[in-house]
Design a protein around this motif. Structure first.
Motif, PDB file in Angstrom:
ATOM      1  N   LYS A 200       0.801 -57.564  35.113  1.00 36.48           N
ATOM      2  CA  LYS A 200       1.834 -57.246  36.104  1.00 36.48           C
ATOM      3  C   LYS A 200       2.484 -55.897  35.814  1.00 36.48           C
ATOM      4  CE  LYS A 200       2.911 -62.014  37.430  1.00 36.48           C
ATOM      5  NZ  LYS A 200       3.980 -63.019  37.622  1.00 36.48           N
ATOM      6  N   GLN A 201       1.696 -55.003  35.282  1.00 38.28           N
ATOM      7  CA  GLN A 201       2.193 -53.672  34.952  1.00 38.28           C
ATOM      8  C   GLN A 201       1.075 -52.656  35.089  1.00 38.28           C
ATOM      9  OE1 GLN A 201       3.854 -53.389  30.984  1.00 38.28           O
ATOM     10  NE2 GLN A 201       3.743 -51.157  30.959  1.00 38.28           N
ATOM     11  N   ILE A 202       1.425 -51.442  35.507  1.00 37.79           N
ATOM     12  CA  ILE A 202       0.470 -50.331  35.455  1.00 37.79           C
ATOM     13  C   ILE A 202       1.002 -49.300  34.471  1.00 37.79           C
ATOM     14  CG2 ILE A 202      -0.531 -50.698  37.735  1.00 37.79           C
ATOM     15  CD1 ILE A 202       1.704 -47.743  37.442  1.00 37.79           C
ATOM     16  N   PHE A 203       0.097 -48.474  33.957  1.00 33.26           N
ATOM     17  CA  PHE A 203       0.465 -47.465  32.976  1.00 33.26           C
ATOM     18  C   PHE A 203       0.330 -46.077  33.585  1.00 33.26           C
ATOM     19  CE2 PHE A 203      -0.630 -51.165  30.528  1.00 33.26           C
ATOM     20  CZ  PHE A 203       0.286 -51.177  29.485  1.00 33.26           C
ATOM     21  N   GLN A 204       1.361 -45.266  33.390  1.00 32.90           N
ATOM     22  CA  GLN A 204       1.338 -43.854  33.764  1.00 32.90           C
ATOM     23  C   GLN A 204       1.534 -43.079  32.458  1.00 32.90           C
ATOM     24  OE1 GLN A 204       4.456 -44.205  36.923  1.00 32.90           O
ATOM     25  NE2 GLN A 204       2.860 -43.394  38.273  1.00 32.90           N
ATOM     26  N   THR A 205       0.501 -42.385  32.028  1.00 31.53           N
ATOM     27  CA  THR A 205       0.425 -41.925  30.638  1.00 31.53           C
ATOM     28  C   THR A 205       0.055 -40.454  30.547  1.00 31.53           C
ATOM     29  OG1 THR A 205      -0.256 -44.162  30.007  1.00 31.53           O
ATOM     30  CG2 THR A 205      -0.657 -42.416  28.401  1.00 31.53           C
ATOM     31  N   VAL A 206       0.527 -39.816  29.492  1.00 30.45           N
ATOM     32  CA  VAL A 206       0.214 -38.422  29.195  1.00 30.45           C
ATOM     33  C   VAL A 206      -0.475 -38.356  27.831  1.00 30.45           C
ATOM     34  CG1 VAL A 206       1.179 -36.142  28.683  1.00 30.45           C
ATOM     35  CG2 VAL A 206       2.139 -37.525  30.542  1.00 30.45           C
ATOM     36  N   HIS A 207      -1.572 -37.600  27.772  1.00 33.24           N
ATOM     37  CA  HIS A 207      -2.251 -37.327  26.506  1.00 33.24           C
ATOM     38  C   HIS A 207      -2.255 -35.825  26.268  1.00 33.24           C
ATOM     39  CE1 HIS A 207      -4.051 -41.399  26.062  1.00 33.24           C
ATOM     40  NE2 HIS A 207      -4.107 -41.373  27.384  1.00 33.24           N
ATOM     41  N   THR A 208      -1.924 -35.429  25.037  1.00 34.51           N
ATOM     42  CA  THR A 208      -2.074 -34.039  24.596  1.00 34.51           C
ATOM     43  C   THR A 208      -2.490 -34.056  23.126  1.00 34.51           C
ATOM     44  OG1 THR A 208       0.181 -33.744  23.754  1.00 34.51           O
ATOM     45  CG2 THR A 208      -0.167 -33.320  26.113  1.00 34.51           C
ATOM     46  N   PHE A 209      -2.948 -32.926  22.637  1.00 38.04           N
ATOM     47  CA  PHE A 209      -3.265 -32.825  21.201  1.00 38.04           C
ATOM     48  C   PHE A 209      -2.004 -32.997  20.374  1.00 38.04           C
ATOM     49  CE2 PHE A 209      -4.118 -30.595  17.222  1.00 38.04           C
ATOM     50  CZ  PHE A 209      -5.325 -31.149  16.865  1.00 38.04           C
ATOM     51  N   LYS A 223       8.293 -46.098  29.258  1.00 33.04           N
ATOM     52  CA  LYS A 223       8.819 -47.182  28.437  1.00 33.04           C
ATOM     53  C   LYS A 223       9.591 -48.211  29.259  1.00 33.04           C
ATOM     54  CE  LYS A 223       9.142 -44.304  24.291  1.00 33.04           C
ATOM     55  NZ  LYS A 223      10.037 -43.740  23.234  1.00 33.04           N
ATOM     56  N   GLU A 224       9.905 -47.881  30.492  1.00 36.46           N
ATOM     57  CA  GLU A 224      10.666 -48.802  31.343  1.00 36.46           C
ATOM     58  C   GLU A 224       9.887 -49.127  32.615  1.00 36.46           C
ATOM     59  OE1 GLU A 224      14.501 -47.124  32.024  1.00 36.46           O
ATOM     60  OE2 GLU A 224      15.028 -47.082  29.891  1.00 36.46           O
ATOM     61  N   ALA A 225       8.595 -49.397  32.450  1.00 34.86           N
ATOM     62  CA  ALA A 225       7.742 -49.695  33.599  1.00 34.86           C
ATOM     63  C   ALA A 225       8.114 -51.033  34.230  1.00 34.86           C
ATOM     64  CB  ALA A 225       6.284 -49.727  33.161  1.00 34.86           C
ATOM     65  N   ASP A 226       7.844 -51.150  35.525  1.00 34.33           N
ATOM     66  CA  ASP A 226       8.060 -52.399  36.257  1.00 34.33           C
ATOM     67  C   ASP A 226       7.140 -53.467  35.671  1.00 34.33           C
ATOM     68  OD1 ASP A 226       8.318 -54.452  38.076  1.00 34.33           O
ATOM     69  OD2 ASP A 226       7.974 -53.215  39.851  1.00 34.33           O
ATOM     70  N   LYS A 227       7.717 -54.568  35.197  1.00 30.40           N
ATOM     71  CA  LYS A 227       6.928 -55.637  34.575  1.00 30.40           C
ATOM     72  C   LYS A 227       6.567 -56.741  35.567  1.00 30.40           C
ATOM     73  CE  LYS A 227       7.058 -53.996  30.314  1.00 30.40           C
ATOM     74  NZ  LYS A 227       8.019 -52.892  30.416  1.00 30.40           N
ATOM     75  N   ASN A 228       6.855 -56.512  36.844  1.00 38.33           N
ATOM     76  CA  ASN A 228       6.500 -57.485  37.884  1.00 38.33           C
ATOM     77  C   ASN A 228       5.815 -56.760  39.039  1.00 38.33           C
ATOM     78  OD1 ASN A 228       6.378 -60.097  38.996  1.00 38.33           O
ATOM     79  ND2 ASN A 228       8.247 -59.742  40.183  1.00 38.33           N
ATOM     80  N   PHE A 229       4.829 -55.950  38.701  1.00 39.73           N
ATOM     81  CA  PHE A 229       4.164 -55.054  39.645  1.00 39.73           C
ATOM     82  C   PHE A 229       2.880 -55.698  40.155  1.00 39.73           C
ATOM     83  CE2 PHE A 229       1.558 -51.358  40.811  1.00 39.73           C
ATOM     84  CZ  PHE A 229       2.468 -50.604  41.516  1.00 39.73           C
ATOM     85  N   THR A 255       9.430 -42.651  38.293  1.00 38.02           N
ATOM     86  CA  THR A 255       9.290 -43.675  37.266  1.00 38.02           C
ATOM     87  C   THR A 255       9.582 -43.137  35.863  1.00 38.02           C
ATOM     88  OG1 THR A 255       6.905 -43.225  37.232  1.00 38.02           O
ATOM     89  CG2 THR A 255       7.672 -45.091  38.577  1.00 38.02           C
ATOM     90  N   TRP A 256       9.108 -41.930  35.557  1.00 32.13           N
ATOM     91  CA  TRP A 256       9.465 -41.287  34.292  1.00 32.13           C
ATOM     92  C   TRP A 256       8.973 -39.850  34.310  1.00 32.13           C
ATOM     93  CZ3 TRP A 256       6.707 -39.852  29.590  1.00 32.13           C
ATOM     94  CH2 TRP A 256       5.313 -39.919  29.695  1.00 32.13           C
ATOM     95  N   LYS A 257       9.347 -39.088  33.287  1.00 31.21           N
ATOM     96  CA  LYS A 257       8.932 -37.690  33.221  1.00 31.21           C
ATOM     97  C   LYS A 257       8.589 -37.305  31.782  1.00 31.21           C
ATOM     98  CE  LYS A 257      12.729 -36.159  35.010  1.00 31.21           C
ATOM     99  NZ  LYS A 257      13.774 -35.244  35.536  1.00 31.21           N
ATOM    100  N   TYR A 258       7.675 -36.339  31.687  1.00 28.41           N
ATOM    101  CA  TYR A 258       7.281 -35.764  30.408  1.00 28.41           C
ATOM    102  C   TYR A 258       7.636 -34.288  30.465  1.00 28.41           C
ATOM    103  CZ  TYR A 258       4.303 -34.155  26.547  1.00 28.41           C
ATOM    104  OH  TYR A 258       3.831 -33.588  25.392  1.00 28.41           O
ATOM    105  N   GLU A 259       8.521 -33.837  29.556  1.00 29.36           N
ATOM    106  CA  GLU A 259       9.077 -32.497  29.654  1.00 29.36           C
ATOM    107  C   GLU A 259       8.361 -31.496  28.752  1.00 29.36           C
ATOM    108  OE1 GLU A 259      13.220 -32.922  28.790  1.00 29.36           O
ATOM    109  OE2 GLU A 259      13.675 -33.794  30.751  1.00 29.36           O
ATOM    110  N   ASN A 260       8.329 -30.267  29.210  1.00 28.41           N
ATOM    111  CA  ASN A 260       7.831 -29.145  28.417  1.00 28.41           C
ATOM    112  C   ASN A 260       8.894 -28.780  27.399  1.00 28.41           C
ATOM    113  OD1 ASN A 260       6.782 -26.791  27.384  1.00 28.41           O
ATOM    114  ND2 ASN A 260       6.401 -25.830  29.368  1.00 28.41           N
TER     115      ASN A 260
END
Length: 325
Positions: A200-209, A223-229, A255-260
């Motif tokens: 009941k959750q999807i992942f939105q993820t960032v990968h970097t070295f 970290k605060e994803a919808d757990k009833n999706f 839903t969230w952000k990854y900052e430079n």
């Protein structure tokens, strides 16, 4: 699909990355697929050539419906770089834009090995349908990726749903850099991933070295994803990519952000404006790889086949003034 395919707009852009760019010219070519077949063949051939030429010089291609303006709310034709609504008559996605995913020895692509052409990819009823199945004892994925990449200063949006939950399935909507060094030095952006461990959750993820290091595989995610999706419902998954940050959305809600962090460039903390990024759409299967269980987990044959239906894909050019606010 919601958008009628009545015309095509092709745009070239200044081939300079990573700065946000502005189209330099546009040519609108309208066509009616019910008219002369010969005209359509000539048009399609010329469009394919133009797409390849634009891509070769570092440009991007805009594929936009003429009546899209009524469908896109605050956006207009002027800031749409690319739209594919999968309403074409052909049963395969536009080969000038999309290419089939292929085998590699990793979790998401190991089961492309036995796939015969477009058997698990088709355009039907206004959807791009990507299928994962077991055929005569062989597991098979379905997936495509765009041949073209898109610059920084854009937002990718994809409307899609799963037809059912498949335990061991690994459906995903994501982006990878074109022309980058070995993964994950150029980064990876995951708009949507689903696995059976969190049904009941999807992942939105960032990968970097910077995050993963030399051998790591786990990125940073919401970290605060919808757990009833409910991933079997239609949703619009999106990410906005600028020099400042990546901002993720579901159905228009941030839903969230990854900052430079603006660290030294060699730390590779934020490579997301160093390269154009493509679009990858796939329904893969996990199971074991090289004797180890993958993140998607054990494949349950009784759940197969499963499909991801993609209604439309679009890329929006962001307003430079808003980016710098």
């Amino acid at each position: 699909s919601a958008v009628p395919a009545t015309s095509i707009l092709l745009a070239s852009v200044e081939p300079t990355f990573p700065e946000p760019i502005t189209p330099t010219f546009r040519v609108i070519i309208t066509h009616d697929l019910s008219n002369l077949f010969l005209i359509f063949l000539i048009y399609n051939h010329m469009r394919s050539i133009l797409c390849y030429l634009l891509f070769a010089i570092g440009g991007t291609v805009t594929y936009v419906c003429a009546e899209e303006k009524e469908q896109i709310g605050s956006d207009t034709l002027e800031n749409i770089l690319f739209v594919d609504d999968f309403d074409a008559k052909c049963i395969v996605p536009d080969t000038a834009i999309w290419k089939l995913c292929t085998y590699a020895n990793n979790a998401w692509s190991q089961y492309f090995r036995g796939v015969d052409g477009y058997e698990n990819v088709k355009v039907e009823e206004g959807y791009l349908k990507l299928r994962a199945c077991k055929d005569n004892g062989t597991y098979k994925n379905g997936g495509v990726f765009s041949k073209i990449g898109f610059p920084c200063g854009t937002r990718l949006e994809v409307k899609a749903r799963l037809t059912k939950l498949v335990r061991g399935g690994f459906p995903a909507i994501w982006q990878m850099p074109i022309g980058a060094p070995e993964w994950p030095r150029g980064g990876e952006i995951d708009l949507m991933e689903w696995v059976q461990g969190s049904p009941k959750q999807i992942f939105q993820t960032v990968h970097t070295f910077y995050i993963n290091g030399e051998n790591g595989s786990a990125g940073v995610t919401n970290k605060e994803a919808d757990k009833n999706f409910d991933v079997t419902k239609d949703h619009v998954y999106a990410v906005q990519r600028t020099e400042k940050e990546l901002i993720f959305y579901v159905d228009g809600k941030e839903t969230w952000k990854y900052e430079n962090q603006h660290l030294d460039k060699e730390k590779l903390q934020y490579p997301f404006c160093e390269y154009p990024f493509n679009i990858i759409l796939n329904f893969s299967l996990g199971g074991e790889l090289n004797g180890m269980m993958t993140w998607p987990g054990e494949i349950h044959d009784e759940d197969l086949p499963g499909e991801m239906w993609v209604d439309w894909v679009r890329v929006v050019l962001l307003d430079n003034n808003k980016i710098n606010e």
